[in-house]
Design a protein around this motif. Structure first.
Motif, PDB file in Angstrom:
ATOM      1  N   CYS A  75       0.836  -1.199   0.000  1.00  0.00           N
ATOM      2  CA  CYS A  75       0.000   0.000   0.000  1.00  0.00           C
ATOM      3  C   CYS A  75       0.871   1.249   0.000  1.00  0.00           C
ATOM      4  O   CYS A  75       1.914   1.296   0.655  1.00  0.00           O
ATOM      5  N   GLN A  79      -2.638   5.564   1.410  1.00  0.00           N
ATOM      6  CA  GLN A  79      -3.743   4.648   1.110  1.00  0.00           C
ATOM      7  C   GLN A  79      -4.359   4.074   2.387  1.00  0.00           C
ATOM      8  O   GLN A  79      -3.654   3.691   3.323  1.00  0.00           O
ATOM      9  N   LEU A 183      -8.029  -1.808  -1.686  1.00  0.00           N
ATOM     10  CA  LEU A 183      -8.022  -1.644  -3.136  1.00  0.00           C
ATOM     11  C   LEU A 183      -6.666  -2.061  -3.689  1.00  0.00           C
ATOM     12  O   LEU A 183      -5.620  -1.769  -3.086  1.00  0.00           O
ATOM     13  N   GLU A 187      -4.598  -0.143  -9.064  1.00  0.00           N
ATOM     14  CA  GLU A 187      -5.857   0.569  -9.305  1.00  0.00           C
ATOM     15  C   GLU A 187      -5.916   1.837  -8.463  1.00  0.00           C
ATOM     16  O   GLU A 187      -6.381   2.881  -8.924  1.00  0.00           O
ATOM     17  N   TRP A 188      -5.413   1.756  -7.238  1.00  0.00           N
ATOM     18  CA  TRP A 188      -5.399   2.944  -6.377  1.00  0.00           C
ATOM     19  C   TRP A 188      -4.538   4.041  -6.995  1.00  0.00           C
ATOM     20  O   TRP A 188      -4.920   5.206  -7.006  1.00  0.00           O
ATOM     21  N   ARG A 189      -3.382   3.684  -7.531  1.00  0.00           N
ATOM     22  CA  ARG A 189      -2.491   4.691  -8.127  1.00  0.00           C
ATOM     23  C   ARG A 189      -3.122   5.339  -9.353  1.00  0.00           C
ATOM     24  O   ARG A 189      -2.897   6.516  -9.623  1.00  0.00           O
ATOM     25  N   LYS A 191      -6.429   5.767  -9.869  1.00  0.00           N
ATOM     26  CA  LYS A 191      -7.678   6.472  -9.595  1.00  0.00           C
ATOM     27  C   LYS A 191      -7.579   7.547  -8.516  1.00  0.00           C
ATOM     28  O   LYS A 191      -8.386   8.485  -8.509  1.00  0.00           O
ATOM     29  N   ALA A 192      -6.643   7.398  -7.598  1.00  0.00           N
ATOM     30  CA  ALA A 192      -6.569   8.353  -6.494  1.00  0.00           C
ATOM     31  C   ALA A 192      -6.143   9.722  -7.003  1.00  0.00           C
ATOM     32  O   ALA A 192      -5.142   9.850  -7.706  1.00  0.00           O
ATOM     33  N   LYS A 195      -3.054  12.286  -3.377  1.00  0.00           N
ATOM     34  CA  LYS A 195      -2.060  11.300  -2.940  1.00  0.00           C
ATOM     35  C   LYS A 195      -1.142  11.882  -1.874  1.00  0.00           C
ATOM     36  O   LYS A 195      -0.014  11.435  -1.692  1.00  0.00           O
ATOM     37  N   ASP A 204     -10.971   6.689   0.059  1.00  0.00           N
ATOM     38  CA  ASP A 204     -10.760   5.287  -0.303  1.00  0.00           C
ATOM     39  C   ASP A 204     -12.034   4.471  -0.134  1.00  0.00           C
ATOM     40  O   ASP A 204     -12.223   3.468  -0.832  1.00  0.00           O
ATOM     41  N   LEU A 207     -13.612   4.916  -3.436  1.00  0.00           N
ATOM     42  CA  LEU A 207     -12.947   4.138  -4.478  1.00  0.00           C
ATOM     43  C   LEU A 207     -13.286   2.658  -4.378  1.00  0.00           C
ATOM     44  O   LEU A 207     -13.466   1.981  -5.394  1.00  0.00           O
ATOM     45  N   ARG A 211     -14.878  -0.181  -7.203  1.00  0.00           N
ATOM     46  CA  ARG A 211     -13.666  -0.939  -7.520  1.00  0.00           C
ATOM     47  C   ARG A 211     -13.824  -1.772  -8.779  1.00  0.00           C
ATOM     48  O   ARG A 211     -14.930  -2.222  -9.114  1.00  0.00           O
TER      49      ARG A 211
END
Length: 231
Positions: A75, A79, A183, A187-189, A191-192, A195, A204, A207, A211
């Motif tokens: 993570c 996150q 997540l 995918e987090w990188r 869509k976020a 940061k 989150d 998100l 997902r």
């Protein structure tokens, strides 16, 4: 006599084929042992004390060099994950947040301690960061992160077969992030938007609601639960 002179003149007038001075012939291919072989790349080895940047990244102050652990992902520091076993004290439906990024960093920092770390570079990531196998007192740091459930393997085919076995064990035991709704890091990188370290858990939560993939066992558990619990 006259006939012989005429015959000699005729023969002299016949055009003979000439051989060019720069005639190129196919060269003989060199023998196998004579063929040039590209040398294998020589990667550096770093040794010394390190600082932990996150759950998969180390910093060597001596070399001013950042190193990323090979074959694993963790993570990001901003996150959040969500705890599926929250206490519904205020009749809210929002699960308790779990800072999976800081927790992954904390465990790696605990493992590293004040030891001298030896990192053997095996390649480079797309952003140019060296990717390495790192050892602390004979312990593979990536393997340790997988063992406690605060990292996952990057691909289904890691170079070390033990990595997959340790991850499967951690998932079955619900260690670390495998006990949460988390997540997928890639995918987090993508869509976020925020940061920074000030990121709020609700971001989150949103998100996770939209997902694309599910990587932790609690998602499977949630799908198996009945929709109504009053019966």
């Amino acid at each position: 006599m006259k006939k012989q002179v005429v015959a000699a003149a005729v023969v002299a007038t016949i055009v003979q084929p000439a051989i060019a001075a720069d005639l190129i012939t196919n060269p003989v291919p060199p023998r196998r042992e004579q063929q040039a072989v590209a040398p294998a790349p020589i990667y550096p080895v770093f040794k010394g004390r390190v600082a932990v940047m996150d759950g998969r990244t180390l910093w060597y102050p001596r070399y001013a060099q950042r190193i990323r652990l090979a074959d694993i992902d963790a993570c990001e520091l901003p996150q959040w994950a969500l705890n599926p076993k929250w206490e519904n004290r205020q009749q809210t439906k929002a699960p308790a947040p779990v800072p999976c990024g800081p927790l992954a960093k904390a465990w790696l920092k605990r493992t590293v301690g004040y030891k001298s770390i030896e990192c053997t570079v095996v390649g480079y990531s797309q952003d140019g960061t060296p990717v390495a196998r790192c050892i602390a007192s004979g312990r593979d740091l990536a393997l340790e992160m997988l063992r406690v459930g605060w990292a996952r393997i990057e691909s289904p085919y890691p170079s070390n077969r033990q990595y997959l076995a340790f991850q499967n064990y951690a998932m079955a035991a619900r260690y670390g992030m495998w006990a949460t709704y988390v997540l997928d890091m890639n995918e987090w990188r993508r869509k976020a938007v925020d940061k920074t370290l000030d990121r709020r858990p609700i971001a989150d939560f949103n998100l996770l609601a939209v997902r694309e993939s599910e990587i932790s066992p609690p998602f499977v558990d949630a799908r198996k639960k009945p929709k109504r619990t009053d019966r």
